[in-house]
Motif scaffolding. Structure first.
Motif, PDB file in Angstrom:
ATOM      1  N   TYR A 177      51.372 -16.518  48.823  1.00  0.00           N
ATOM      2  CA  TYR A 177      50.045 -16.662  48.247  1.00  0.00           C
ATOM      3  C   TYR A 177      49.005 -18.260  48.146  1.00  0.00           C
ATOM      4  O   TYR A 177      50.166 -19.381  48.918  1.00  0.00           O
ATOM      5  CB  TYR A 177      50.611 -16.623  46.488  1.00  0.00           C
ATOM      6  CG  TYR A 177      51.056 -15.218  46.025  1.00  0.00           C
ATOM      7  CD1 TYR A 177      52.407 -14.837  46.363  1.00  0.00           C
ATOM      8  CD2 TYR A 177      49.461 -14.459  45.745  1.00  0.00           C
ATOM      9  CE1 TYR A 177      52.433 -13.527  46.392  1.00  0.00           C
ATOM     10  CE2 TYR A 177      49.990 -12.725  46.364  1.00  0.00           C
ATOM     11  CZ  TYR A 177      51.339 -12.135  46.324  1.00  0.00           C
ATOM     12  OH  TYR A 177      52.262 -11.026  45.683  1.00  0.00           O
ATOM     13  N   VAL A 178      48.287 -18.482  48.100  1.00  0.00           N
ATOM     14  CA  VAL A 178      47.637 -19.888  48.369  1.00  0.00           C
ATOM     15  C   VAL A 178      48.799 -20.716  46.891  1.00  0.00           C
ATOM     16  O   VAL A 178      48.886 -20.042  45.878  1.00  0.00           O
ATOM     17  CB  VAL A 178      46.815 -20.434  48.976  1.00  0.00           C
ATOM     18  CG1 VAL A 178      45.668 -19.914  49.710  1.00  0.00           C
ATOM     19  CG2 VAL A 178      45.834 -19.820  47.059  1.00  0.00           C
ATOM     20  N   ASP A 179      48.822 -21.514  47.018  1.00  0.00           N
ATOM     21  CA  ASP A 179      49.447 -22.749  45.752  1.00  0.00           C
ATOM     22  C   ASP A 179      48.832 -22.110  44.949  1.00  0.00           C
ATOM     23  O   ASP A 179      49.431 -21.886  43.855  1.00  0.00           O
ATOM     24  CB  ASP A 179      49.881 -24.146  46.373  1.00  0.00           C
ATOM     25  CG  ASP A 179      51.263 -24.661  47.148  1.00  0.00           C
ATOM     26  OD1 ASP A 179      50.863 -25.540  47.231  1.00  0.00           O
ATOM     27  OD2 ASP A 179      51.413 -23.535  47.454  1.00  0.00           O
ATOM     28  N   PHE A 180      47.801 -22.549  44.489  1.00  0.00           N
ATOM     29  CA  PHE A 180      47.072 -22.208  43.277  1.00  0.00           C
ATOM     30  C   PHE A 180      47.213 -21.064  41.944  1.00  0.00           C
ATOM     31  O   PHE A 180      46.704 -20.943  41.253  1.00  0.00           O
ATOM     32  CB  PHE A 180      44.999 -23.001  43.423  1.00  0.00           C
ATOM     33  CG  PHE A 180      44.974 -22.174  43.966  1.00  0.00           C
ATOM     34  CD1 PHE A 180      44.761 -23.428  45.508  1.00  0.00           C
ATOM     35  CD2 PHE A 180      43.922 -20.989  43.908  1.00  0.00           C
ATOM     36  CE1 PHE A 180      44.189 -22.689  46.541  1.00  0.00           C
ATOM     37  CE2 PHE A 180      43.183 -20.539  45.160  1.00  0.00           C
ATOM     38  CZ  PHE A 180      43.054 -21.702  46.409  1.00  0.00           C
ATOM     39  N   VAL A 181      47.805 -19.856  43.460  1.00  0.00           N
ATOM     40  CA  VAL A 181      47.662 -18.450  42.577  1.00  0.00           C
ATOM     41  C   VAL A 181      48.972 -18.616  42.746  1.00  0.00           C
ATOM     42  O   VAL A 181      49.679 -17.063  41.622  1.00  0.00           O
ATOM     43  CB  VAL A 181      46.390 -17.415  42.965  1.00  0.00           C
ATOM     44  CG1 VAL A 181      45.490 -18.005  43.696  1.00  0.00           C
ATOM     45  CG2 VAL A 181      47.326 -17.212  44.512  1.00  0.00           C
ATOM     46  N   LYS A 182      50.042 -18.825  42.853  1.00  0.00           N
ATOM     47  CA  LYS A 182      51.392 -18.551  43.247  1.00  0.00           C
ATOM     48  C   LYS A 182      51.560 -18.366  41.730  1.00  0.00           C
ATOM     49  O   LYS A 182      51.331 -19.117  40.829  1.00  0.00           O
ATOM     50  CB  LYS A 182      52.142 -19.446  43.490  1.00  0.00           C
ATOM     51  CG  LYS A 182      52.536 -19.559  45.134  1.00  0.00           C
ATOM     52  CD  LYS A 182      52.854 -20.776  46.003  1.00  0.00           C
ATOM     53  CE  LYS A 182      53.051 -20.952  47.568  1.00  0.00           C
ATOM     54  NZ  LYS A 182      54.313 -21.408  48.426  1.00  0.00           N
ATOM     55  N   LEU A 206      40.919 -17.555  51.752  1.00  0.00           N
ATOM     56  CA  LEU A 206      42.330 -17.258  51.873  1.00  0.00           C
ATOM     57  C   LEU A 206      42.890 -17.134  50.786  1.00  0.00           C
ATOM     58  O   LEU A 206      43.185 -18.356  50.166  1.00  0.00           O
ATOM     59  CB  LEU A 206      42.770 -16.749  53.840  1.00  0.00           C
ATOM     60  CG  LEU A 206      43.895 -15.650  52.946  1.00  0.00           C
ATOM     61  CD1 LEU A 206      43.623 -14.324  53.081  1.00  0.00           C
ATOM     62  CD2 LEU A 206      44.625 -16.148  54.439  1.00  0.00           C
ATOM     63  N   VAL A 207      43.491 -16.677  49.342  1.00  0.00           N
ATOM     64  CA  VAL A 207      44.146 -16.405  48.172  1.00  0.00           C
ATOM     65  C   VAL A 207      45.674 -15.797  48.622  1.00  0.00           C
ATOM     66  O   VAL A 207      46.125 -16.437  48.381  1.00  0.00           O
ATOM     67  CB  VAL A 207      43.689 -16.088  47.754  1.00  0.00           C
ATOM     68  CG1 VAL A 207      41.949 -17.250  46.912  1.00  0.00           C
ATOM     69  CG2 VAL A 207      43.680 -14.940  47.284  1.00  0.00           C
ATOM     70  N   ALA A 208      45.548 -14.052  49.096  1.00  0.00           N
ATOM     71  CA  ALA A 208      47.071 -13.912  49.502  1.00  0.00           C
ATOM     72  C   ALA A 208      47.189 -12.893  50.767  1.00  0.00           C
ATOM     73  O   ALA A 208      46.015 -12.509  50.766  1.00  0.00           O
ATOM     74  CB  ALA A 208      46.972 -12.744  47.970  1.00  0.00           C
ATOM     75  N   THR A 209      48.214 -12.720  50.996  1.00  0.00           N
ATOM     76  CA  THR A 209      48.169 -11.818  52.308  1.00  0.00           C
ATOM     77  C   THR A 209      49.326 -11.199  52.276  1.00  0.00           C
ATOM     78  O   THR A 209      50.848 -11.362  51.264  1.00  0.00           O
ATOM     79  CB  THR A 209      48.300 -12.272  53.558  1.00  0.00           C
ATOM     80  OG1 THR A 209      49.815 -13.655  53.953  1.00  0.00           O
ATOM     81  CG2 THR A 209      46.923 -13.062  54.352  1.00  0.00           C
TER      82      THR A 209
END
Length: 118
Positions: A60-65, A47-50
């Protein structure tokens, strides 16, 4: 039947941008938080974003923030993912589905391929 149809992927150079869309049907869209997930080759889906059902809260997960932005249009039963400053490690098949706190539906769409390469 629940259905998710993702689109907008493609091949992009590092640093480029893409906007993904996902049209949902078979659920009362406005009642559910939604999420964007991705699966890279040889890795598990993550999951990367909600976004909350009303669209007011995003995570967001840290690596896409700071690079990705999730949004939704409840009138169109559609969720979006704006991806900027793309990196090769963002290469994956991207899916949308119901997001936390609800578990994802067992019905997954075909996804949309994002390839970041020079």
């Amino acid at each position: 039947q629940v259905q998710f149809v993702e689109s907008g992927g493609g091949l992009v150079q590092p640093g480029g941008s893409l906007r993904l869309s996902c049209a949902a049907s078979g659920i009362i869209f406005r009642l559910f938080a939604m999420g964007w997930y991705r699966q890279a080759p040889g890795k598990q889906r993550e999951l990367v974003a909600t976004i909350s059902n009303g669209g007011t809260t995003t995570n967001y997960v840290d690596f896409v923030k700071g690079r990705f932005t999730i949004s939704r249009d409840n009138a169109k039963n559609t969720v979006y993912l704006q991806m900027n400053s793309l990196k090769p490690e963002d290469t994956a098949v991207y899916y949308c589905n119901v997001g936390p706190p609800s578990p994802p539906s067992s019905y997954w769409g075909q996804g949309t391929q994002v390839t970041v390469s020079s």
